[in-house]
Design a protein around this motif. Structure first.
Motif, PDB file in Angstrom:
ATOM      1  N   ARG A  17      44.601 122.288  48.722  1.00  0.00           N
ATOM      2  CA  ARG A  17      43.304 121.543  48.545  1.00  0.00           C
ATOM      3  C   ARG A  17      42.355 122.262  48.215  1.00  0.00           C
ATOM      4  NH1 ARG A  17      43.352 123.718  53.841  1.00  0.00           N
ATOM      5  NH2 ARG A  17      41.003 124.558  54.425  1.00  0.00           N
ATOM      6  N   ASN A  34      37.394 110.262  46.916  1.00  0.00           N
ATOM      7  CA  ASN A  34      38.429 109.223  47.277  1.00  0.00           C
ATOM      8  C   ASN A  34      39.721 109.436  47.197  1.00  0.00           C
ATOM      9  OD1 ASN A  34      36.033 107.447  47.735  1.00  0.00           O
ATOM     10  ND2 ASN A  34      35.910 106.961  45.553  1.00  0.00           N
ATOM     11  N   VAL A  35      40.322 110.595  47.332  1.00  0.00           N
ATOM     12  CA  VAL A  35      41.636 111.352  47.005  1.00  0.00           C
ATOM     13  C   VAL A  35      41.793 112.015  48.449  1.00  0.00           C
ATOM     14  CG1 VAL A  35      43.257 112.601  45.980  1.00  0.00           C
ATOM     15  CG2 VAL A  35      41.384 111.403  44.609  1.00  0.00           C
ATOM     16  N   THR A  36      42.961 111.390  49.176  1.00  0.00           N
ATOM     17  CA  THR A  36      43.149 112.007  50.460  1.00  0.00           C
ATOM     18  C   THR A  36      43.792 113.356  50.337  1.00  0.00           C
ATOM     19  OG1 THR A  36      45.356 111.198  50.349  1.00  0.00           O
ATOM     20  CG2 THR A  36      43.617 109.733  51.499  1.00  0.00           C
ATOM     21  N   GLU A  38      46.517 114.463  51.516  1.00  0.00           N
ATOM     22  CA  GLU A  38      48.087 114.247  51.231  1.00  0.00           C
ATOM     23  C   GLU A  38      48.444 114.131  49.799  1.00  0.00           C
ATOM     24  OE1 GLU A  38      46.888 114.047  55.318  1.00  0.00           O
ATOM     25  OE2 GLU A  38      46.104 112.963  53.609  1.00  0.00           O
ATOM     26  N   THR A  39      47.361 113.338  49.176  1.00  0.00           N
ATOM     27  CA  THR A  39      47.619 112.871  47.839  1.00  0.00           C
ATOM     28  C   THR A  39      47.535 114.076  46.988  1.00  0.00           C
ATOM     29  OG1 THR A  39      46.778 110.713  47.975  1.00  0.00           O
ATOM     30  CG2 THR A  39      46.771 111.350  45.897  1.00  0.00           C
ATOM     31  N   VAL A  40      46.325 114.858  47.218  1.00  0.00           N
ATOM     32  CA  VAL A  40      46.187 116.044  46.597  1.00  0.00           C
ATOM     33  C   VAL A  40      47.554 117.265  46.698  1.00  0.00           C
ATOM     34  CG1 VAL A  40      44.856 118.473  46.433  1.00  0.00           C
ATOM     35  CG2 VAL A  40      43.640 116.387  46.626  1.00  0.00           C
ATOM     36  N   GLN A  41      47.955 117.375  47.734  1.00  0.00           N
ATOM     37  CA  GLN A  41      48.928 118.197  47.751  1.00  0.00           C
ATOM     38  C   GLN A  41      50.479 117.613  46.981  1.00  0.00           C
ATOM     39  OE1 GLN A  41      50.324 121.159  48.690  1.00  0.00           O
ATOM     40  NE2 GLN A  41      52.448 120.498  49.089  1.00  0.00           N
ATOM     41  N   PHE A  42      50.469 116.266  47.140  1.00  0.00           N
ATOM     42  CA  PHE A  42      51.493 115.712  46.562  1.00  0.00           C
ATOM     43  C   PHE A  42      51.605 115.860  45.007  1.00  0.00           C
ATOM     44  CE2 PHE A  42      53.218 111.920  44.566  1.00  0.00           C
ATOM     45  CZ  PHE A  42      54.546 112.043  45.092  1.00  0.00           C
ATOM     46  N   LYS A  43      50.251 115.675  44.660  1.00  0.00           N
ATOM     47  CA  LYS A  43      50.118 115.720  42.984  1.00  0.00           C
ATOM     48  C   LYS A  43      50.132 117.336  42.524  1.00  0.00           C
ATOM     49  CE  LYS A  43      47.399 111.840  41.610  1.00  0.00           C
ATOM     50  NZ  LYS A  43      45.797 111.455  41.339  1.00  0.00           N
ATOM     51  N   GLN A  46      53.886 118.025  42.462  1.00  0.00           N
ATOM     52  CA  GLN A  46      54.528 117.440  41.189  1.00  0.00           C
ATOM     53  C   GLN A  46      54.237 118.465  39.939  1.00  0.00           C
ATOM     54  OE1 GLN A  46      53.087 113.559  41.512  1.00  0.00           O
ATOM     55  NE2 GLN A  46      55.051 112.663  41.397  1.00  0.00           N
ATOM     56  N   THR A 290      45.487 118.444  38.635  1.00  0.00           N
ATOM     57  CA  THR A 290      44.896 118.419  40.116  1.00  0.00           C
ATOM     58  C   THR A 290      44.791 119.800  40.502  1.00  0.00           C
ATOM     59  OG1 THR A 290      46.331 116.665  40.401  1.00  0.00           O
ATOM     60  CG2 THR A 290      45.362 117.712  42.464  1.00  0.00           C
TER      61      THR A 290
END
Length: 311
Positions: A17, A34-36, A38-43, A46, A290
């Motif tokens: 993060r 507006n990005v959680t 979890e989404t930051v970690q996921f991206k 990837q 990201t």
């Protein structure tokens, strides 16, 4: 002595993060609205896996170690700041500005490398400097010309001059210190890491000369690069903001040379700059949007070069 290696250590993120502790003097970090988390970690994961796959596809030996969830280490994806590996079997461990980044240092990584046949002779530990609030963040702060035994360092709150000189004495490098600045809201501030505005390859150097405001210092850096026969490829401050200084030359399969960078960095380069680089090696780039936005670091920061001898 070799300037480039075939082996790199990379740390797979588990809780990536934006690190609020590093944002105070890393002006490249951004909050993604507006990005959680979890989404930051996921991206980020990837991007990490795609990057590793690209490196391995050209024969680069990538040693991947997963971060540990029990420690809060949002920047663990940038291992080059806490450790450097040297051809005589020495390892250096560095003092870090952000307290939560100090948790990234792990002795189990030494065991993993030894299991893979690398030889570790000695560990030089500079971390006690943290008690004095003095820092030198690995090959983020130190750009090592391993062949000509010169170390370039942009002094900043994360790169202390006295500690830099001490490193150079210990590892027998000639110190080339300077100050590199960037413009933030119309004011000039030191760039937090040397490897954001400069990359050192075997036969060339990529550098943002306009960030070195002191003419004498700029001249001195150029003198050292040119006397060692490096072609100097200059980049602009706008390109630095796209991480065009954060590149690393690595050896792939069949001793093929690659300059590793992010896709954002690649897209910021001019045709002329690309032509100059491609005289010496191929370019390999991967999307790290990201990681760059939240981490304020890019491709080079993610790669800790392993120069240790093998059994």
């Amino acid at each position: 002595m070799r300037q480039i290696t075939n082996s790199v250590l990379m740390i797979r993120p588990v809780s990536f993060r934006m690190n609020e502790q590093t944002a105070v003097n890393n002006y490249y970090q951004k909050v993604l609205e507006n990005v959680t988390p979890e989404t930051v970690q996921f991206k980020a994961l990837q991007e990490f896996e795609a990057f590793v796959a690209k490196l391995r596809a050209v024969g680069i030996n990538v040693i991947v170690v997963s971060d540990r969830r029990e420690k809060d280490t949002p920047d663990s994806i940038f291992p080059n700041n806490w450790i450097s590996f040297h051809q005589n079997g020495d390892i250096a461990i560095y003092p870090m500005f952000a307290e939560n980044r100090r948790l990234e240092r792990r002795e189990d990584i030494f065991d993993i490398l030894e299991e893979k046949g690398f030889v570790i002779n000695d560990i030089i530990d500079y971390t006690s400097a943290e008690e004095e609030e003095v820092y030198l963040e690995g090959t983020g702060s130190l750009l090592l010309d391993r062949v000509n035994k010169k170390a370039y360092c942009a002094l900043s709150p994360r790169a202390d001059e006295d500690l830099f000189i001490e490193f150079c004495e210990d590892f027998e490098y000639t110190p080339v210190p300077f100050v590199a600045n960037q413009t933030v809201d119309g004011k000039r501030f030191p760039i937090y890491h040397t490897n954001v505005m400069m990359a050192l390859a075997e036969s060339f150097a990529i550098i943002c000369l306009e960030s070195i405001d002191d003419k004498k210092e700029r001249k001195n850096v150029l003198k050292h690069l040119k006397e060692d026969g490096k072609e100097v490829i200059t980049i602009t401050e706008a390109q630095v903001n796209n991480f065009a200084g954060n590149m690393l030359q690595v050896l792939g399969g069949n001793n093929e040379k690659f300059l590793i960078m992010s896709s954002a960095a690649f897209k910021s380069l001019t045709k002329n700059q690309i032509d100059k680089i491609e005289k010496y090696c191929k370019i390999l780039h991967s999307s790290l949007d990201t990681i760059e936005a939240c981490g304020g670091g890019s491709a080079r920061c993610m790669l800790a070069e392993v120069f240790l001898p093998k059994n």
